[in-house]
Design a protein around this motif. Structure first.
Motif, short mmCIF file in Angstrom:
data_model
loop_
_atom_site.label_atom_id
_atom_site.label_comp_id
_atom_site.label_asym_id
_atom_site.label_seq_id
_atom_site.Cartn_x
_atom_site.Cartn_y
_atom_site.Cartn_z
N TYR A 1 48.53 6.83 -46.43
CA TYR A 1 47.81 6.11 -44.95
C TYR A 1 48.72 6.05 -43.95
CZ TYR A 1 43.19 4.14 -44.33
OH TYR A 1 41.74 3.99 -44.28
N ASN A 2 50.04 5.74 -44.27
CA ASN A 2 50.97 5.53 -43.43
C ASN A 2 51.28 6.97 -42.65
OD1 ASN A 2 53.06 3.64 -42.08
ND2 ASN A 2 54.36 5.23 -42.77
N TYR B 1 44.74 -7.77 -54.67
CA TYR B 1 44.17 -8.30 -53.20
C TYR B 1 45.43 -8.88 -52.59
CZ TYR B 1 42.68 -11.73 -49.71
OH TYR B 1 42.53 -12.36 -48.57
N LYS B 2 46.29 -9.68 -53.30
CA LYS B 2 47.29 -10.31 -52.80
C LYS B 2 48.24 -9.33 -52.11
CE LYS B 2 46.98 -14.57 -55.52
NZ LYS B 2 47.78 -15.25 -56.69
N LYS B 3 48.52 -8.26 -52.85
CA LYS B 3 49.46 -7.13 -52.49
C LYS B 3 49.04 -6.34 -51.39
CE LYS B 3 50.01 -5.53 -56.81
NZ LYS B 3 50.44 -4.84 -58.00
N ALA C 1 40.80 9.64 -56.11
CA ALA C 1 41.18 11.01 -55.72
C ALA C 1 42.31 11.02 -54.46
CB ALA C 1 39.63 11.67 -55.16
N LEU C 2 43.20 10.34 -54.85
CA LEU C 2 44.17 10.25 -53.74
C LEU C 2 44.67 11.68 -53.40
CD1 LEU C 2 46.55 7.09 -54.87
CD2 LEU C 2 44.85 7.41 -53.02
N SER D 1 47.84 1.03 -55.49
CA SER D 1 48.76 2.21 -55.53
C SER D 1 49.51 2.37 -54.01
CB SER D 1 47.49 3.41 -55.43
OG SER D 1 48.21 4.67 -55.04
N ASP D 2 50.82 2.35 -54.21
CA ASP D 2 51.75 2.60 -53.28
C ASP D 2 51.70 3.86 -52.75
OD1 ASP D 2 53.19 0.20 -53.49
OD2 ASP D 2 54.30 0.78 -55.24
#
Length: 313
Positions: free
Chosen positions: A140-141, A182-184, A102-103, A133-134
């Protein structure tokens, strides 16, 4: 999904930040001309605000206290009514379902906060790690730029990891996708790490967890609300000044004030305390809340949060 019982250390720590709002908003209130104070509407500061932005999830874990799921998402109307008269939130908890499904709602919430200059000290979110998700990181940024304008940014997100999630990841053959994500995600400045279950705590007997052995669960206990009013001329029985509400207010997709750890079914039945589409958070909470002076209010909210996150030990 982000639940109180799963992250006691995180929410207990954020209670400290509420003192920032006592000082900031009290100064603004005391700066109002005396003749206007009598007609000032109650403004609200919330210690911890949980917003369940979606009931949808791409997993079906055995321990999920939400239980049943559906495609329901929080509407713009619910967002606007949730923040009516709210001037500050110490800790904003974004809950689900799986929040990354739900972005659009997440962005709507952040945009409304920014446009209306609502003070937010901290934002927390937990994802199940199956979705990268980029767009999420971009949203968030942008919120981080706003939060850091008032104070050092305390925005973070965590990835769930426990035996129940691992079992579900294996069932759906999502282990590799989870590890890759997770790594990303761990490269992000907002990544707070893995969010495990505390092995010492039992789960609340809600949703799918009702089917677990009783030795692993306990009944959900209501946290209750505690209010205090701050301002030079504020009184405990008047709608003046700033009203601080704690320890936790949770609003679900339909606008219902409920318990953060309640199942989807119980949110609209057993733990339905009122709807923001009908009344403000202040007017819903006040009749059922304990009202104290500021110093006692702070101690009581700390006590209730600690009790809620440790009584199932």
């Amino acid at each position: 999904m982000i639940l109180v019982s799963m992250m006691p250390h995180k929410i207990k720590r954020t209670i400290i930040y509420s003192s920032f709002y006592f000082l900031t908003k009290k100064y603004e209130y005391d700066s109002i001309a005396p003749g206007k104070r009598g007609i000032t509407m109650t403004k609200v500061s919330i210690q911890n605000l949980g917003m369940i932005i979606t009931n949808d999830c791409n997993l079906n874990c055995d321990h999920c206290m939400r239980g049943e799921k559906c495609k329901k998402k929080m509407s713009q109307e619910v967002i606007e009514h949730t923040f009516k008269d709210v001037v500050a939130v110490s800790n904003l908890c974004i809950c689900g379902g799986e929040p990354l499904l739900a972005l659009d709602v997440l962005e709507n919430i952040f945009n409304y906060i920014i446009e209306n200059r609502i003070l937010v000290s901290q934002v927390t979110l937990v994802t199940n790690g199956t979705i990268y998700s980029d767009e999420f990181l971009r949203i968030y940024n942008e919120m981080n730029d706003y939060v850091s304008f008032f104070d050092k940014s305390k925005m973070s997100f965590h990835i769930s990891y426990d035996d129940y999630h691992v079992k579900e990841l294996e069932r759906l053959n999502l282990e590799k996708q989870y590890i890759d994500n997770y790594k990303k995600y761990k490269e992000s400045k907002f990544f707070g790490g893995i969010q495990p279950l505390d092995p010492k705590l039992k789960l609340f007997r809600e949703g799918n967890a009702e089917k677990l052995p009783e030795s692993k669960t306990v009944p959900l206990r209501q946290m209750g609300y505690v209010l205090t009013y701050v301002g030079k001329f504020a009184r405990l029985d008047e709608k003046n000044g700033l009203c601080n509400i704690g320890p936790l207010v949770t609003v679900n997709t339909d606008g219902i004030l409920t318990e953060c750890d309640a199942s989807l079914y119980h949110q609209s039945t057993l733990y339905n305390y009122g709807n923001v589409l009908d009344n403000t958070i202040h007017d819903i909470v006040k009749p059922q809340a304990l009202i104290l002076k500021p110093r006692k209010w702070y101690k009581e909210t700390c006590r209730r949060m600690k009790e809620h996150t440790t009584y199932n030990n």
